[in-house]
Design an enzyme around this catalytic site. Sequence first.
Site, PDB file in Angstrom:
ATOM      1  N   MET A   1      -5.567  13.565  15.439  1.00 53.42           N
ATOM      2  CA  MET A   1      -6.694  13.645  16.369  1.00 53.42           C
ATOM      3  C   MET A   1      -6.267  13.466  17.819  1.00 53.42           C
ATOM      4  O   MET A   1      -6.785  14.128  18.717  1.00 53.42           O
ATOM      5  CB  MET A   1      -7.752  12.596  15.978  1.00 53.42           C
ATOM      6  CG  MET A   1      -8.987  12.604  16.818  1.00 53.42           C
ATOM      7  SD  MET A   1      -9.846  14.201  16.830  1.00 53.42           S
ATOM      8  CE  MET A   1     -10.918  14.070  15.413  1.00 53.42           C
ATOM      9  N   ARG A   2      -5.291  12.565  18.053  1.00 51.06           N
ATOM     10  CA  ARG A   2      -4.841  12.346  19.433  1.00 51.06           C
ATOM     11  C   ARG A   2      -4.319  13.643  20.060  1.00 51.06           C
ATOM     12  O   ARG A   2      -4.657  13.968  21.198  1.00 51.06           O
ATOM     13  CB  ARG A   2      -3.691  11.327  19.454  1.00 51.06           C
ATOM     14  CG  ARG A   2      -4.124   9.940  19.832  1.00 51.06           C
ATOM     15  CD  ARG A   2      -2.986   8.993  19.606  1.00 51.06           C
ATOM     16  NE  ARG A   2      -2.445   9.189  18.258  1.00 51.06           N
ATOM     17  CZ  ARG A   2      -1.710   8.300  17.610  1.00 51.06           C
ATOM     18  NH1 ARG A   2      -1.401   7.163  18.189  1.00 51.06           N
ATOM     19  NH2 ARG A   2      -1.266   8.534  16.395  1.00 51.06           N
TER      20      ARG A   2
ATOM     21  N   ILE B   1      -9.021   6.728  13.961  1.00 47.89           N
ATOM     22  CA  ILE B   1      -9.857   7.455  14.926  1.00 47.89           C
ATOM     23  C   ILE B   1     -11.060   6.601  15.323  1.00 47.89           C
ATOM     24  O   ILE B   1     -11.402   6.478  16.502  1.00 47.89           O
ATOM     25  CB  ILE B   1     -10.317   8.803  14.328  1.00 47.89           C
ATOM     26  CG1 ILE B   1      -9.109   9.675  13.981  1.00 47.89           C
ATOM     27  CG2 ILE B   1     -11.261   9.527  15.276  1.00 47.89           C
ATOM     28  CD1 ILE B   1      -9.437  10.913  13.138  1.00 47.89           C
TER      29      ILE B   1
ATOM     30  N   ASN C   1       0.870  -1.162   0.000  1.00 48.11           N
ATOM     31  CA  ASN C   1       0.000   0.000   0.000  1.00 48.11           C
ATOM     32  C   ASN C   1       0.915   1.222   0.000  1.00 48.11           C
ATOM     33  O   ASN C   1       1.340   1.687   1.055  1.00 48.11           O
ATOM     34  CB  ASN C   1      -0.879  -0.071   1.262  1.00 48.11           C
ATOM     35  CG  ASN C   1      -1.853   1.065   1.366  1.00 48.11           C
ATOM     36  OD1 ASN C   1      -1.807   2.019   0.585  1.00 48.11           O
ATOM     37  ND2 ASN C   1      -2.730   0.990   2.344  1.00 48.11           N
TER      38      ASN C   1
ATOM     39  N   ASP D   1      -9.409   1.315  -4.973  1.00 49.88           N
ATOM     40  CA  ASP D   1     -10.265   1.861  -3.913  1.00 49.88           C
ATOM     41  C   ASP D   1     -11.627   2.300  -4.432  1.00 49.88           C
ATOM     42  O   ASP D   1     -12.550   2.566  -3.661  1.00 49.88           O
ATOM     43  CB  ASP D   1      -9.564   3.035  -3.234  1.00 49.88           C
ATOM     44  CG  ASP D   1      -8.897   2.600  -1.946  1.00 49.88           C
ATOM     45  OD1 ASP D   1      -9.476   1.768  -1.245  1.00 49.88           O
ATOM     46  OD2 ASP D   1      -7.790   3.079  -1.665  1.00 49.88           O
TER      47      ASP D   1
ATOM     48  N   HIS E   1     -15.277   5.356   8.072  1.00 45.61           N
ATOM     49  CA  HIS E   1     -13.829   5.136   8.029  1.00 45.61           C
ATOM     50  C   HIS E   1     -13.178   6.457   8.422  1.00 45.61           C
ATOM     51  O   HIS E   1     -13.121   7.393   7.630  1.00 45.61           O
ATOM     52  CB  HIS E   1     -13.409   4.696   6.619  1.00 45.61           C
ATOM     53  CG  HIS E   1     -11.923   4.505   6.471  1.00 45.61           C
ATOM     54  ND1 HIS E   1     -11.342   3.274   6.270  1.00 45.61           N
ATOM     55  CD2 HIS E   1     -10.902   5.392   6.505  1.00 45.61           C
ATOM     56  CE1 HIS E   1     -10.034   3.414   6.195  1.00 45.61           C
ATOM     57  NE2 HIS E   1      -9.741   4.692   6.326  1.00 45.61           N
ATOM     58  N   LEU E   2     -12.736   6.539   9.682  1.00 42.97           N
ATOM     59  CA  LEU E   2     -12.203   7.796  10.212  1.00 42.97           C
ATOM     60  C   LEU E   2     -10.717   7.654  10.506  1.00 42.97           C
ATOM     61  O   LEU E   2     -10.321   7.161  11.567  1.00 42.97           O
ATOM     62  CB  LEU E   2     -12.956   8.188  11.493  1.00 42.97           C
ATOM     63  CG  LEU E   2     -14.492   8.212  11.410  1.00 42.97           C
ATOM     64  CD1 LEU E   2     -15.105   8.563  12.770  1.00 42.97           C
ATOM     65  CD2 LEU E   2     -14.961   9.200  10.343  1.00 42.97           C
ATOM     66  N   GLY E   3      -9.877   8.019   9.545  1.00 43.25           N
ATOM     67  CA  GLY E   3      -8.423   8.000   9.737  1.00 43.25           C
ATOM     68  C   GLY E   3      -7.878   9.354   9.358  1.00 43.25           C
ATOM     69  O   GLY E   3      -8.576  10.362   9.512  1.00 43.25           O
TER      70      GLY E   3
ATOM     71  N   GLU F   1     -11.484   3.407  15.359  1.00 39.36           N
ATOM     72  CA  GLU F   1     -11.183   2.216  16.156  1.00 39.36           C
ATOM     73  C   GLU F   1     -10.683   2.566  17.552  1.00 39.36           C
ATOM     74  O   GLU F   1     -10.834   1.776  18.481  1.00 39.36           O
ATOM     75  CB  GLU F   1     -10.107   1.365  15.454  1.00 39.36           C
ATOM     76  CG  GLU F   1     -10.602   0.724  14.174  1.00 39.36           C
ATOM     77  CD  GLU F   1      -9.469   0.130  13.336  1.00 39.36           C
ATOM     78  OE1 GLU F   1      -8.421  -0.231  13.907  1.00 39.36           O
ATOM     79  OE2 GLU F   1      -9.645   0.039  12.111  1.00 39.36           O
TER      80      GLU F   1
END
Length: 374
Positions: free
Chosen positions: A258-259, A303, A9, A124, A182-184, A305
């Site tokens: 996000m963290r 995010i 990938n 994709d 799908h939140l990445g 997960e």
Amino acid sequence: MSDALLALNAGSSSLKYAFYRQEADGHWTATGRGCIEGQVPEAHLAQVLALPGRSADLRALRGVVHRVVHGGPGFSKAVRVTPEVRASLQELLPLAPLHQPPNLAGIDAITRRMPGLPQVACFDTAFHHGWAPVTELVPLPGAIRAAGIRRYGFHGLSFEYIARALHRAAPAVAAGRVVVAHLGNGASLCALRDGRSVDTSFGFTTLDGLCMGTRPGALDPGIVLYLFQQLGLSSAAVEDILYRQSGLLGISGLSADMRELLASDRPAAALAVEYFIHRAARETASLAAVLGGLDALVFTAGIGENSAEVRARIAGACSWLGIRLDATANARGGPRISAGDSPVQAWVIPTDEEAMMVHHAIAVLGLGGQVLSP
Ligand code: ADP
């Protein structure tokens, strides 16, 4: 010796890889996976191929499977890479100028280093093929649309994996109306009906829909005109703003991560998180409208997960749709995080794009066995 496959990938700033081996019972399992950060695909690949302990996998390699972001209107499923396929993929570069080049560089690097080794391309966009005409439509004049401008949707390998995983975990729910979040770093939602994609928050490019790490998501196109006409920005500058400087990073002025934003006490960081949640809830409701109701909401990717707080806040904003979380299950990370009596179920399911790629490669190369349960 058992067969091996390598899933690659190749992104713009990292290379994710996974080695898979076929077990004696026919099942394929991951024997090693990782991510190499940096800029140059060729150098990344050299590193992956030189990893300690991988020489047995490499000797047993039956093929390499690549994630390719754009399959255009033509590729509706994974294919073996031939010179003709490689040439067609080149023609799709303008549709994904930032993501497609590293994907194709990965294919070319394998061709140079391991000539003759079968390669498979997984797209994709493929999972979203077969949408209704109204869903594909971009409401511009026909002559403009004829240049290939339509909605495609992305993150398809992730959504396909989640659709299958949900079917195994809760078949009755998976047969209904589901929104997958799908939140990445990149983020999009997919509306599934009976496990098939019927719409998504992405469109022609990966700029639409949700607020992302460095991309704004849905934006009034008049703003883009304004950037050109009133601020006099070049197209390179506008591209940089839209792909690399906006979204969580642009709002917070602090970070795309996000963290970091959740841990910060700066008001701009809190506003960035609030906008992310606001947009996710708004798009979830929009896809629930497309589906004519909602049976389940599934969270996945970095995010989705890992952040109980973000899940709780999105679910809270969607409570009017009938979503009620079980706080303990949410804090634990699932898999099912909705309360027993919640009309709409909520789940956390870790995605695995590489497993989905290997699943397709096995079929395309006719290798037999399976990586996912049917
Ligand atoms: P990519 O799109 O690059 O594959 P990922 O799916 O790995 O991205 O997601 C990356 C995002 O997930 C980052 O914003 C990161 O901060 C976020 N993330 C990872 N773990 C957590 C966590 N425990 N809490 C909140 N956000 C997290």
